[in-house]
Motif scaffolding. Sequence first.
Motif, mmCIF file in Angstrom:
data_model
loop_
_atom_site.group_PDB
_atom_site.id
_atom_site.type_symbol
_atom_site.label_atom_id
_atom_site.label_comp_id
_atom_site.label_asym_id
_atom_site.label_seq_id
_atom_site.Cartn_x
_atom_site.Cartn_y
_atom_site.Cartn_z
ATOM 1 N N GLY A 221 2.423 4.685 0.729
ATOM 2 C CA GLY A 221 1.851 5.761 1.525
ATOM 3 C C GLY A 221 0.694 6.422 0.822
ATOM 4 O O GLY A 221 0.320 7.521 1.165
ATOM 5 N N SER A 222 0.129 5.750 -0.176
ATOM 6 C CA SER A 222 -0.875 6.430 -0.993
ATOM 7 C C SER A 222 -2.186 6.557 -0.226
ATOM 8 O O SER A 222 -2.393 5.935 0.800
ATOM 9 C CB SER A 222 -1.100 5.656 -2.290
ATOM 10 O OG SER A 222 -1.655 4.397 -1.986
ATOM 11 N N THR B 249 -10.679 -5.938 -5.069
ATOM 12 C CA THR B 249 -11.001 -4.509 -5.010
ATOM 13 C C THR B 249 -12.275 -4.294 -4.202
ATOM 14 O O THR B 249 -13.107 -5.194 -4.073
ATOM 15 C CB THR B 249 -11.202 -3.928 -6.415
ATOM 16 O OG1 THR B 249 -12.300 -4.605 -7.022
ATOM 17 C CG2 THR B 249 -9.970 -4.100 -7.273
ATOM 18 N N ASN B 250 -12.422 -3.069 -3.690
ATOM 19 C CA ASN B 250 -13.579 -2.737 -2.861
ATOM 20 C C ASN B 250 -14.885 -3.026 -3.577
ATOM 21 O O ASN B 250 -15.799 -3.623 -3.015
ATOM 22 C CB ASN B 250 -13.539 -1.253 -2.495
ATOM 23 C CG ASN B 250 -12.427 -0.945 -1.524
ATOM 24 O OD1 ASN B 250 -11.882 -1.854 -0.903
ATOM 25 N ND2 ASN B 250 -12.076 0.321 -1.409
ATOM 26 N N THR C 157 -5.695 -3.015 -1.630
ATOM 27 C CA THR C 157 -6.538 -3.420 -0.526
ATOM 28 C C THR C 157 -5.889 -4.573 0.221
ATOM 29 O O THR C 157 -5.053 -5.289 -0.310
ATOM 30 C CB THR C 157 -7.915 -3.871 -1.017
ATOM 31 O OG1 THR C 157 -7.741 -5.062 -1.790
ATOM 32 C CG2 THR C 157 -8.566 -2.819 -1.879
ATOM 33 N N ALA C 158 -6.311 -4.744 1.489
ATOM 34 C CA ALA C 158 -5.681 -5.763 2.325
ATOM 35 C C ALA C 158 -5.997 -7.171 1.845
ATOM 36 O O ALA C 158 -5.223 -8.091 2.064
ATOM 37 C CB ALA C 158 -6.132 -5.588 3.779
ATOM 38 N N THR C 159 -7.147 -7.376 1.208
ATOM 39 C CA THR C 159 -7.480 -8.718 0.734
ATOM 40 C C THR C 159 -7.000 -8.974 -0.686
ATOM 41 O O THR C 159 -6.944 -10.117 -1.120
ATOM 42 C CB THR C 159 -8.997 -8.960 0.748
ATOM 43 O OG1 THR C 159 -9.604 -7.942 -0.043
ATOM 44 C CG2 THR C 159 -9.555 -8.933 2.139
ATOM 45 N N ARG D 169 0.780 -1.221 0.000
ATOM 46 C CA ARG D 169 0.000 0.000 0.000
ATOM 47 C C ARG D 169 0.819 1.282 0.000
ATOM 48 O O ARG D 169 0.293 2.333 -0.200
ATOM 49 C CB ARG D 169 -0.942 0.030 1.204
ATOM 50 C CG ARG D 169 -2.329 0.415 0.811
ATOM 51 C CD ARG D 169 -3.334 -0.209 1.730
ATOM 52 N NE ARG D 169 -3.062 -1.611 1.915
ATOM 53 C CZ ARG D 169 -2.795 -2.126 3.097
ATOM 54 N NH1 ARG D 169 -2.725 -1.377 4.141
ATOM 55 N NH2 ARG D 169 -2.587 -3.403 3.218
ATOM 56 N N GLY E 265 -6.132 6.349 0.935
ATOM 57 C CA GLY E 265 -6.909 5.162 1.206
ATOM 58 C C GLY E 265 -7.844 4.762 0.087
ATOM 59 O O GLY E 265 -8.315 3.637 0.057
ATOM 60 N N HIS E 266 -8.146 5.664 -0.854
ATOM 61 C CA HIS E 266 -9.132 5.294 -1.859
ATOM 62 C C HIS E 266 -8.493 4.752 -3.133
ATOM 63 O O HIS E 266 -9.134 4.677 -4.150
ATOM 64 C CB HIS E 266 -10.049 6.477 -2.147
ATOM 65 C CG HIS E 266 -9.323 7.743 -2.478
ATOM 66 N ND1 HIS E 266 -8.965 8.655 -1.528
ATOM 67 C CD2 HIS E 266 -8.889 8.229 -3.655
ATOM 68 C CE1 HIS E 266 -8.336 9.658 -2.098
ATOM 69 N NE2 HIS E 266 -8.284 9.429 -3.374
#
Lengths: 218, 649
Positions: A18-19, A32-33, A27-29, A16, A21-22
């Motif tokens: 330092g970008s 995509t969201n 993503t952690a999984t 991730r 959050g959107h």
Amino acid sequence: MATIEQTTEIGAPANRGGSAGHDAHATATGVTNKKLGMWLFLASDCLFFGAFIATYLLYRGRDTVGPGPRLLFDIPFTSATSFILLMSSLTMVLALAAIQRGDERRLRIWLLATALLGATFIAGQVFEFTEFNREGLALDTNLFGSTFFILTGFHGAHVTAGIIWLMSLWGMASQGRLKQPDSEKIEIAGLYWHFVDVVWIVIFTVIYLVPQPGNPGG
Amino acid sequence: MTTVSGAVTAPRRALLLRRPTKTTGAFSWLTTIDHKRIGIMYCSLSLLSFLVGGLEALLIRLQLAGPNGTVVSAAQYNELFTMHGTTMVFLMGMPMAVGIANYFVPIMIGARDVAFPRLNAFGFYVVAVGAIFLYSSWIPGINGVPNGGWFGYTPLTDTPISAGFLPGRGPDFWSIGLIMLGIGSTTSAINFIVTILNLRAPGMTLMRMPVFVWMMLVVAFLTLFAMPIITVALIMVFFDRNYGTLFFQPAAGGDPLLYQHLFWLFGHPEVYILILPGMGIVSEILPVFSRKPLFGYAVVVFSGIAIGFLGWGVWAHHMFATGLSPVAISAFAVSTMLIAVPTGVKIFNWLSTVWRGAVRLTTAMLFALGFIAMFTIGGLSGVLHSVVPSDTQQTDTYFVVAHFHYVLFGGLMLAVFGGFYYWLPKVFGRMLDERLGKWNFWTMLIGFNLTFFPMHFVGLYGMPRRTYRYDEGLGWDVWNQIETVGAFIIGVSTLIFLANVIVSIKFKRGAVAGNDPWDGRTLEWTTASPPPAYNFADVPEVEARDEFWHHKYTEDDEGRLMPLPSGGADAAPAEEKHGHGIHMPSPSIYPLVMALGLLPLGYAAVYHSFAWLGLGVLVLLFGMYAWAIEPATEPEPETVTGRTPEPVH
């Protein structure tokens, strides 16, 4: 291109930097969201159809007045429209493959084909509903009428929503606003579309193919 | 390149309203997609609902204060208890948990935002619109106040209007309103799950998440799977009433018991949807004010998950009196006893957390301890319901009313008040007054027990719930009098709380909170109070559970706490940064527009009106397409037109 990146990300630790959050791909999984959100919605929708199907099964064969399923069902006709709906899943896959290759012309063709196949299915359903109605089955005739029309009706509403979605995507594609990097939009619409098809396989099997206990009205 | 994209954008923009840019004022609240402001709006709506539902409860208590009460008529009484239950469950309890979680879950997992900011706003406005819709039934002339009880049993509620046992439009407003609220809570559940699974800061593994986040994850899954079931049941009720379907009509072979099964298959998970957030809140409060880590973190988490799973297998204990088969009854009795185990495990975890801790009895801590005591009483009377002969005796008596008020008021509400005293300093930057807070707590605790404990007695003496009056000489008079007095003490306590909030926050009489007023353990205490729009200037790298605590303290060789020299409450250099260069999603009006489209659709359903239908579809589709076309984040002004860039903040 985009899919390849995503599959390699699954299970791997989140990358991730330092970008903000959107950032859709970080993503952690690894999913995509938007895609995860669609999967969750579909999981929820399973319960929606599940409750209606359970109700149908509970009330099967309880009617004391007709007309019942054995009198009304035209299995060859409904098999044909079901086949058409299943074929729309194939064209949906082809549409996704097209945009992932960057082939916008074929994307438009397959999107339109999917929507048209879906619309044919809906037309078949409308015909079936009017035919049943002509033969004396309405919402308030018996439990079969209530459960059949409400269950298949809500499925038809899902298909109709899918058609509107596909036509909107087709409209965007025609304006040249769906490019290769937007392939996830097609993928997510595809998830929904395939889900609606799978639900129909269950409904078709449960309602039409599983032998019905004898209803006095046939 | 610029001209080409400009040519494409120009006609596209013609469809849209002007993109809102204001960050202050009333309009900015209507268009905000900041999860923190949406959280504040959720909590405000819930508090308002708490007051309205509380007024309804006070009217109920006035009516029952003595035998043969004459304050309200039987019909009005039906409306009051139906709206009291519906309000407290759907408009107060659920939005309250969602509101607190909206504000704190992203911060606690080190995220700058939620996964779907606009969907988040949409979820809130759907709940608000659903509340307006439900309460609009009270407008004179509509004759549609829901009056069939908060679980609206059939065939009472679903008999067609023409032949209805319940004349008026009550069950129509109720079923359509609840379907709307279901849409809102489902969207927020999807948003929470994706946010928690996808947007955790680097190093924030699942087993490092604060327990409150864990509980909200379980709650979101329960909501996701429970809501469609009640939606189906409500659709059937609505069609039975309005279009002559026969789902629950016994004369045609329909089975009213199916409705009870569907309702409680939703309804029992719903109980855990309401209580698990409370458990999460006290699991945050107790360690901070005991200066100890939560005892058995993993066990608390897995107990919560176990409750989430087992919660699906106990629904029929609401139906022991309906004549289910002995096998079914036995199975549900056993599963109901079983679910008490993970709940009991948690209670012992909380007690062990406090045990030998350096306890500070702040108001927040008092509420958390009150939660443990009251919830335990409610849990014990709950276990009594798993004993079938005992439950058959208690069904539909005030004993049941006593039980669920102990778990939901004594449980959820005490935890929520504790959460307010704990977290409001973070939200508004001012401490609440501790002296008023203690008055608030003790009056609440005394009033609560005076109101609900005697209900156990009158219930066992045979007083049925939902009775609008009773004869004298049944042995219920004194207890009911005490209950009414207790209810007004709760009312006074609520006023003390509101006064505390107004004086401390609105009039800024409370002490300035600073970043970390409680010597906290979790990430929200590393941000400013109130936190900036982007939460963290630098996304934190998480190395431990109770991350912030480990920045402040270490242990010496004998296991004693040692402050780290570089740590401390105000050492948060990241907040000195101004946050330029962080692009947050832009505000949007369309979540509100889309949600407003549901209002005419609701009236269209109730009144079978094509005019309302057309209006609703029009607004909904406009909102939907405009939302889809609108970019999540407006591009930087200079890249689009070359105008002078406007300041973002």
